[in-house]
Design an enzyme around this catalytic site. Structure first.
Site, short mmCIF file in Angstrom:
data_model
loop_
_atom_site.label_atom_id
_atom_site.label_comp_id
_atom_site.label_asym_id
_atom_site.label_seq_id
_atom_site.Cartn_x
_atom_site.Cartn_y
_atom_site.Cartn_z
N MET A 1 43.16 64.08 20.60
CA MET A 1 41.77 64.18 20.26
C MET A 1 41.05 64.31 21.86
O MET A 1 39.88 63.92 21.87
CB MET A 1 41.33 62.73 19.73
N GLY A 2 41.73 64.80 22.56
CA GLY A 2 41.16 65.15 23.85
C GLY A 2 40.98 64.00 24.88
O GLY A 2 41.44 62.80 24.60
N ALA A 3 40.06 64.07 26.11
CA ALA A 3 39.85 63.23 26.83
C ALA A 3 41.35 62.63 27.45
O ALA A 3 41.67 61.41 27.54
CB ALA A 3 39.12 61.63 26.45
N HIS B 1 49.06 61.24 27.66
CA HIS B 1 48.89 62.68 26.92
C HIS B 1 49.57 63.65 27.94
O HIS B 1 50.64 64.44 27.11
CB HIS B 1 47.57 63.40 26.72
N SER C 1 44.29 54.78 27.52
CA SER C 1 43.70 55.17 26.29
C SER C 1 42.43 55.64 26.63
O SER C 1 41.89 55.35 27.68
CB SER C 1 43.59 53.78 25.50
P1 AMP Z 1 45.06 60.66 20.77
O1 AMP Z 1 44.42 61.62 21.68
O2 AMP Z 1 44.45 59.14 21.06
O3 AMP Z 1 44.91 60.96 19.40
O4 AMP Z 1 46.49 60.47 21.22
C1 AMP Z 1 47.30 61.65 21.06
C2 AMP Z 1 48.65 61.19 21.19
O5 AMP Z 1 48.78 60.81 22.52
C3 AMP Z 1 48.95 60.58 20.42
O6 AMP Z 1 50.46 60.64 19.67
C4 AMP Z 1 49.24 59.09 21.09
O7 AMP Z 1 49.93 57.99 20.51
C5 AMP Z 1 49.51 59.35 22.45
N1 AMP Z 1 49.15 58.68 23.46
C6 AMP Z 1 47.97 57.98 23.58
N2 AMP Z 1 47.73 56.98 24.58
C7 AMP Z 1 49.10 57.03 25.03
C8 AMP Z 1 49.57 56.42 26.29
N3 AMP Z 1 49.07 55.46 27.07
N4 AMP Z 1 50.99 56.61 26.59
C9 AMP Z 1 51.71 57.50 25.75
N5 AMP Z 1 51.18 58.24 24.73
C10 AMP Z 1 49.85 57.99 24.44
#
Ligand code: AMP
Length: 254
Positions: free
Chosen positions: A4-6, A11, A158
């Site tokens: 979802m970016g950021a 990531h 996060s």
């Molecule tokens: P999101 O952008 O929050 O939807 O996350 C995209 C992907 O990155 C998802 O599969 C998350 O589980 C993974 N992700 C988010 N935070 C972390 C982290 N601290 N370490 C490893 N993977 C992460």
């Protein structure tokens, strides 16, 4: 590798795996409106596409898919709902969240047709939902899960950590510390599982966390367990200084 970016180092680690284990690594940035509840932070969710594209490039990603929300959700008649694994924890507290995740992940799989797809164990229940969906629909995608990347303080990276002041971000690192204490108490056999969990909950409340849940679960089914399995993971969700945090560790994580 859907995001979802950021983008942050968590990531990045998934993108490095996606690009190094495959001929072509494709990432996506899509702040999925279907997975946000009406009272959630869809509007203020951090967005920074230019910086994100640099992170993806530095990880060796070949192509990034950054669709318009309208393109992804307007006129969509199909909803993918993965019952059972979606029902408790995040699914119970965020109704419809995993239907939104599963629907968009299925759509992304249809668009990109990946051989492998990469997800972070940080979102343990999301991993269970995606794995179950892939199994049930016989989708030809190998789901790869990678361990959580953390700040030096132990706080799981996060995108929502950006909402914290520097002091609160440091204090939030007490969440993974308590997780480790509870895991230690369970594995060294000094207390029973339920008792160790309730001590952890009390400790978190004392530290200023409003705990939604703290549980020992089977990571495939998300069913709470009262006997340690090799894969058992301790999961937690709590609000701290107005920011909702989720985290989990393997019961044997030191
Ligand atoms: P999101 O952008 O929050 O939807 O996350 C995209 C992907 O990155 C998802 O599969 C998350 O589980 C993974 N992700 C988010 N935070 C972390 C982290 N601290 N370490 C490893 N993977 C992460």
């Amino acid at each position: 590798m859907p995001t979802m970016g950021a983008l942050h180092a968590g990531h990045h680690s998934l993108m490095v795996a996606a690009s190094s284990e495959n001929e072509v690594g494709v990432g996506s940035i899509f702040v999925n409106p279907l997975q946000f509840g009406p009272a959630e932070d869809l509007e203020k969710y951090p967005r920074n596409e230019a910086a994100d594209l640099e992170v993806a490039e530095s990880a060796g990603i070949t192509a990034m898919f950054c669709p318009d929300p309208a393109e992804m959700v307007q006129g969509l008649s199909t909803k993918v709902a993965v019952s059972g694994v979606s029902d408790q924890f995040e699914g119970q507290l965020r109704p419809g969240h995993f239907d939104g995740v599963a629907t968009i992940v299925a759509r992304l799989f249809g668009i990109v047709l990946p051989t492998r797809a990469y997800f972070g164990l940080k979102d343990l229940q999301q991993c269970a939902v995606v794995r179950t969906m892939v199994r049930d629909l016989c989708l030809p995608v190998d789901i790869r899960l990678l361990e959580t990347v953390r700040e030096p303080s132990g706080l799981a990276l996060s995108s929502r950590n950006a909402y914290f002041s520097p002091e609160d971000r440091e204090a939030a690192a007490q969440l993974p510390m308590v997780l480790k204490n509870v895991a230690g108490a369970i594995t060294d056999g000094s207390g029973d599982i339920a008792k160790s969990i309730s001590i952890g909950m009390a400790e978190l409340a004392y530290l200023g966390f409003a705990v939604d849940y703290l549980e020992l679960v089977d990571p495939l089914t998300m069913v709470p367990v009262r006997k340690i399995g090799e894969d058992s993971r301790l999961i937690v969700a709590a609000r701290f200084k107005g920011v909702r945090l989720i985290d989990n560790i393997s019961i044997y994580q030191k």
